[in-house]
Design an enzyme around this catalytic site. Structure first.
Site, PDB file in Angstrom:
ATOM      1  CG  HIS A 179      41.812  31.731  37.988  1.00 39.06           C
ATOM      2  ND1 HIS A 179      42.257  32.995  38.311  1.00 39.06           N
ATOM      3  CD2 HIS A 179      40.671  31.550  38.702  1.00 39.06           C
ATOM      4  CE1 HIS A 179      41.429  33.551  39.192  1.00 39.06           C
ATOM      5  NE2 HIS A 179      40.451  32.692  39.441  1.00 39.06           N
ATOM      6  CE1 TYR A 182      34.660  34.583  43.537  1.00 42.08           C
ATOM      7  CE2 TYR A 182      34.454  32.984  41.778  1.00 42.08           C
ATOM      8  CZ  TYR A 182      35.204  33.907  42.470  1.00 42.08           C
ATOM      9  OH  TYR A 182      36.491  34.164  42.082  1.00 42.08           O
ATOM     10  CE1 TYR A 195      38.507  29.406  41.865  1.00 42.64           C
ATOM     11  CE2 TYR A 195      36.968  30.907  42.932  1.00 42.64           C
ATOM     12  CZ  TYR A 195      37.798  30.595  41.869  1.00 42.64           C
ATOM     13  OH  TYR A 195      37.907  31.458  40.818  1.00 42.64           O
ATOM     14  NE  ARG A 209      36.130  38.359  39.457  1.00 42.30           N
ATOM     15  CZ  ARG A 209      37.058  37.929  38.613  1.00 42.30           C
ATOM     16  NH1 ARG A 209      37.894  36.990  38.985  1.00 42.30           N
ATOM     17  NH2 ARG A 209      37.170  38.433  37.396  1.00 42.30           N
ATOM     18  CG  HIS A 215      36.674  33.860  36.775  1.00 41.79           C
ATOM     19  ND1 HIS A 215      35.711  34.226  37.698  1.00 41.79           N
ATOM     20  CD2 HIS A 215      37.760  33.515  37.514  1.00 41.79           C
ATOM     21  CE1 HIS A 215      36.200  34.109  38.911  1.00 41.79           C
ATOM     22  NE2 HIS A 215      37.444  33.670  38.836  1.00 41.79           N
TER      23      HIS A 215
END
Lengths: 168, 247
Positions: free
Chosen positions: B167, B152, B113, B162, B165
């Site tokens: 959000h 990640y 991110y 994870r 995905h």
């Protein structure tokens, strides 16, 4: 309970620790994004008593939540959608957002208090979004009792408080 | 207590909390200190619950829906597998939710991110911010152009991965419809191993947060499409006011 719905609600999932880059991109430092939504809860021209709500967003251990998001929504009490329609697109639609940081002053918003409906107090609904699987719903209710301001807490670990600010 | 006001009488169906994760899910460690320890208090709905902020086209910039370009220098594009992520926002009564704000955020193709606290080894992509927004059209449709995010690692009870995905944040017409969720990608073997996915009650709920490959909307020699429909609370026949305590 019998449900006649044809579709089931999409389940929620955590907003995660990086919710601020999605919903408060400039606050999170994404400078290429031209704007973020929810900066203006009320502007100087809007009539009404101005109040300030401030507080700390804490977790269950009392530690500051540095990656949170608080949204505030104030319906135009008594006039319904017409008021909301009139406010849409300007800075005064009655909705705002701010982020929390672990080592800075608590975020604040200065906003005109909304009018009173005939039968109920004006309310602000706040949803607090943090790294948690489901949102906590907190509603701060400004009671119509003269010169008295009370807050009710639905999420008691939210650490929100409402206070009166005589003028900005 | 009585209903809040006449304006609030058009109530929403009660939320079926059994379809959502419990607030306290110790296998997702962050939930332990961030979940209530006191019983929730039922309050009657008010205008502030059954209405919500209105958004218009002035709120959304021309490239806000295009994460391939909305952070890249002019003429540049984000690195990764180009995808179209699209679907409809409906309510439980299968009615489209038009003109509502849909916001997304995600990791880059390497699983990192653009956030000051994300120090994962994967490189930042100078052309990717990971933030997008759009309004649904009159039929509740939305459409983003982005890259498929990478998986990640993250620290939990032990180290975990994870699944890829994206959000999602959606408003609807009433504030009680507000929804924050994530969509996963059909066929990802990490979904079944993820403690955050495991906060969902059953396979049907997991299916509700799974985007599906949509070859019909894919663009040849350009982008694969994934379809993810979102369902918000409906107005239906069951009055919100009759919700039993603790439901």
């Amino acid at each position: 309970m019998a449900r006649s719905t044809t579709l089931a609600e999409t389940p929620s999932q955590t907003a995660g620790p990086y919710v601020q880059i999605g919903l408060l991109p400039r606050f999170a430092g994404l400078k290429r994004h031209p704007h973020q939504l929810g900066n203006g809860l009320g502007n100087a021209d809007e009539p009404g008593e101005r109040i300030r709500i401030e507080g700390h967003l804490l977790d269950g251990n009392g530690a500051p939540v540095g990656d949170g998001l608080i949204e505030v929504w104030q319906a135009g009490a008594g006039t319904g959608d017409a008021t909301i329609e009139g406010a849409a697109g300007s800075g005064t639609r009655g909705w705002g957002r701010l982020g929390s940081r672990a080592r800075s002053a608590p975020g604040t918003r200065s906003t005109p208090r909304r009018g009173r409906a005939t039968s109920t107090p004006a309310t602000s609904s706040s949803s607090i979004r943090t790294d948690s699987p489901r949102r906590s719903g907190a509603r701060v209710t400004f009671c119509s009792v003269e010169q008295d301001l009370k807050a009710r807490y639905l999420a008691r670990n939210a650490g929100l408080s409402a206070s009166r600010n005589h003028h900005r | 207590m009585t209903a809040a006001s006449d304006d609030a009488s058009a109530g929403f169906r009660p939320r079926d909390l059994n379809r959502h994760p419990k607030a306290h899910t110790p296998n997702y460690q962050s939930s332990i200190a961030r979940s209530p320890r006191h019983a929730l208090i039922a309050v009657p709905p008010t205008l502030g619950d059954t209405t919500g902020p209105l958004f218009g086209h002035a709120d959304v910039g021309p490239t806000d829906h295009d994460l391939l370009t909305n952070h890249a220098a002019a003429g540049q594009s984000a690195i990764g597998e180009r995808i179209i992520l699209h679907g409809r926002v409906l309510d439980e009564d299968a009615c489209p939710v038009p003109n509502t704000l849909v916001e997304i955020w995600q990791a880059n193709a390497g699983g990192r991110y653009r956030h000051r606290r994300d120090s994962y080894l994967a490189a930042l992509d100078p052309g990717f911010g990971g933030c997008g927004r759009t309004l649904t059209d009159a039929d509740g449709r939305y459409r983003f152009h982005t890259i498929r995010p990478g998986a990640y690692p993250w620290p939990n009870v032990s180290d975990e991965w994870r699944p890829a995905h994206v959000h999602f944040s959606v408003f609807g017409s009433g504030f009680v419809q507000r929804l924050i969720t994530q969509c996963y990608f059909e066929g990802d073997p990490l979904v079944a191993r993820c403690p955050i996915v495991a906060t969902l009650p059953d396979a049907d709920a997991v299916s509700g947060v799974t985007a599906r490959l949509d070859m019909d909307e894919s663009v040849a020699f350009d982008s694969l499409a994934w379809r993810f429909d979102l369902v918000l609370r409906g107005r239906g026949a069951t009055p919100f006011d009759n919700r039993p305590e603790g439901d």
